[in-house]
Design an enzyme around this catalytic site. Structure first.
Site, PDB file in Angstrom:
ATOM      1  N   SER A  22      42.111  45.023  49.728  1.00 31.60           N
ATOM      2  CA  SER A  22      40.922  44.742  50.542  1.00 31.60           C
ATOM      3  C   SER A  22      40.421  43.318  50.402  1.00 31.60           C
ATOM      4  O   SER A  22      39.663  42.843  51.246  1.00 31.60           O
ATOM      5  CB  SER A  22      39.785  45.701  50.183  1.00 31.60           C
ATOM      6  OG  SER A  22      39.429  45.549  48.825  1.00 31.60           O
ATOM      7  N   ASP A 312      29.224  43.961  49.243  1.00 25.65           N
ATOM      8  CA  ASP A 312      28.998  45.352  48.857  1.00 25.65           C
ATOM      9  C   ASP A 312      29.298  45.467  47.360  1.00 25.65           C
ATOM     10  O   ASP A 312      29.548  44.451  46.702  1.00 25.65           O
ATOM     11  CB  ASP A 312      29.806  46.332  49.728  1.00 25.65           C
ATOM     12  CG  ASP A 312      31.321  46.217  49.558  1.00 25.65           C
ATOM     13  OD1 ASP A 312      31.776  45.615  48.566  1.00 25.65           O
ATOM     14  OD2 ASP A 312      32.058  46.721  50.432  1.00 25.65           O
ATOM     15  N   HIS A 315      32.984  43.974  46.821  1.00 24.87           N
ATOM     16  CA  HIS A 315      33.605  42.849  47.538  1.00 24.87           C
ATOM     17  C   HIS A 315      32.658  41.665  47.675  1.00 24.87           C
ATOM     18  O   HIS A 315      31.466  41.845  47.906  1.00 24.87           O
ATOM     19  CB  HIS A 315      34.039  43.302  48.943  1.00 24.87           C
ATOM     20  CG  HIS A 315      35.006  44.447  48.920  1.00 24.87           C
ATOM     21  ND1 HIS A 315      34.608  45.753  49.127  1.00 24.87           N
ATOM     22  CD2 HIS A 315      36.338  44.477  48.695  1.00 24.87           C
ATOM     23  CE1 HIS A 315      35.670  46.551  49.034  1.00 24.87           C
ATOM     24  NE2 HIS A 315      36.730  45.803  48.769  1.00 24.87           N
TER      25      HIS A 315
END
Length: 337
Positions: A22, A312, A315
Site C-alpha cells: 500500500s 490514516d 499510512h
C-alpha cells in the site's frame, strides 16, 4: 515518438516501474475482490481533481513524486486500471497491491495480489510493451527504467504478529531469514527479466505508526520499541542482501533506500519539516482508522492534512510522502540518470 517525448521532458529514465504494497499501490486493489481498498472519500481529497484513486493517502505517493522528479508523469498508473493502456504504461506502471508482503500467506490475509503475481503481471506488461513499441525500444525501456520496490511491513504487522500460523513455524529471526530468501529470489527474477536499475526500500519505524502506538500496552501512545528494533534488524539484513546482489549480478545496480532514519526524524521532530502532528493521524480519531473505517462521514477527520505526518493510522500523508521522496531522490539522481 515516445523517445522524443521522454527527451523533451528531460527524463533521466524512460519509465518508473513499481512493485510492492500500500505504500506504493496506485489503485490495483480497486479491481480485485478485497476489503483492502481506498477508492472512496476522504482518500484522495488532495489528489489532482480531488478524487479517490485507491491510493492509501490524501494525495500522491512517494513513487508518484519520484516519477515527477525524473521529468515523467506526476502519477504512476495502476496496471489493472482499465482506463489506462500500454501507451500510458510505457512511461510508468504500478503492479503494487495494498496488504501484500514477501510472504504469500500475507497476501492471503486480505485476499490481495501476492508478490509472485505482481511479477507475472510484469511479464505480461513486457509482452504488451514489445508489441506496442517493437523489440528494441521495449528492451531499452526495460533496461533503463528505474524499478521501485516498497514492501515488507505487512509481513510483520498483518501476518506474523497478528495470526498464529507463522509464529508457530518460525522464531522472529527465522521468519526474517525466510523473507530475505523470498526477497532474493524476487530481485533475481527481476534481473533475469531485464531490470538493471533499482531503488529497493526497507521498512520504516513501524512501531511509530499511530495504530501501533495505541496498541502499545507497555507504554501507551509511545512508539512501540520492539517493532522499531525489528525494523532496524530487518533493514540490516536487507542491506546485506543488496550488497551481495550488487556484487553478484553483473550490470545490476540496487540502491537500498532505507526509510527508517528520515521517517524517525519526521516523527520525532515534525516541526523541522513544517509538520505539526506525528502521534496521531488526520483521519477520524487518528488512532486506529484506516480503509473503510476512514469514511467521509467521520466528523473528527482533520481539515488540513499538510500538518500531519500520517493520513490514516497506517499510512503517511502526501506531504510526508513528498519529503521522503525528495530525500531519496538526491541519491537516486546521482546513481540513475
Amino acid at each position: 515518438m515516445l523517445t522524443a517525448l521522454v527527451s523533451l521532458a528531460g527524463a533521466k529514465v524512460p519509465a518508473i516501474i513499481v512493485f510492492g504494497d500500500s505504500s506504493v499501490d496506485s489503485g490495483n486493489n480497486n479491481f480485485i475482490q478485497t476489503m483492502a481498498r481506498a477508492n472512496f472519500e476522504p482518500y484522495g481529497r488532495d489528489f489532482p481533481g480531488g478524487r479517490p484513486t485507491g491510493r492509501f493517502c490524501n494525495g500522491r505517493l512517494s513513487s508518484d513524486f519520484t516519477s515527477e522528479a525524473y521529468g515523467l508523469k506526476p502519477t504512476v498508473p495502476a496496471y489493472l486500471d482499465p482506463s489506462y493502456n500500454i501507451s500510458d504504461f510505457a512511461t510508468g506502471v504500478c503492479f503494487a497491491s495494498a496488504g501484500t508482503g514477501y510472504d504469500n500467506s500475507t497476501a492471503g490475509v486480505l485476499g490481495v495480489i501476492p508478490l509472485w503475481k505482481e511479477v507475472e503481471y510484469y511479464k505480461e506488461y513486457q509482452h504488451k510493451l514489445t508489441a506496442y513499441l517493437g523489440r528494441r525500444k521495449a528492451a531499452n525501456i526495460i533496461r533503463e527504467s528505474l524499478y521501485l520496490v516498497s514492501i515488507g511491513t505487512n509481513d510483520f504487522l498483518e501476518n506474523y504478529y497478528t495470526l498464529p500460523d507463522r509464529r508457530s513455524q518460525f522464531s522472529i529471526s527465522q521468519y526474517q531469514d525466510f523473507l530475505i530468501g523470498i526477497a532474493e529470489v524476487f530481485l533475481k527474477d527481476l534481473y533475469k527479466l531485464g531490470a538493471r536499475k533499482m531503488s529497493f526500500t526497507g521498512i520504516s519505524p513501524m512501531g511509530c505508526l499511530p495504530l501501533e502506538r495505541v496498541a502499545n500496552l507497555d507504554d501507551p501512545f509511545s512508539c512501540a520499541t520492539n517493532y522499531n528494533d525489528l525494523a532496524i534488524d530487518f533493514n540490516g539484513r536487507l542491506r546485506r542482501l543488496v550488497r551481495k546482489l550488487n556484487q553478484e549480478l553483473s550490470g545490476m545496480k540496487i540502491y537500498f533506500a532505507n526509510p527508517y532514519d528520515i521517517i524517525w526524524d519526521i516523527v520525532i521532530k515534525p516541526s523541522r519539516y513544517g509538520l505539526e502532528v506525528s502521534s496521531s493521524a488526520c483521519c477520524g480519531t487518528g488512532l486506529f482508522e484506516m480503509g473503510f473505517l476512514c469514511g467521509q462521514d467521520n466528523p473528527l477527520t482533520c481539515s488540513d492534512a499538510n500538518k500531519f505526518v500520517f493520513w490514516d493510522a497506517f499510512h503517511p500523508t502526501e506531504r510526508t510522502n513528498q519529503i521522503v521522496s525528495d530525500y531519496f531522490f538526491k541519491h537516486l539522481k546521482n546513481l540513475f540518470h
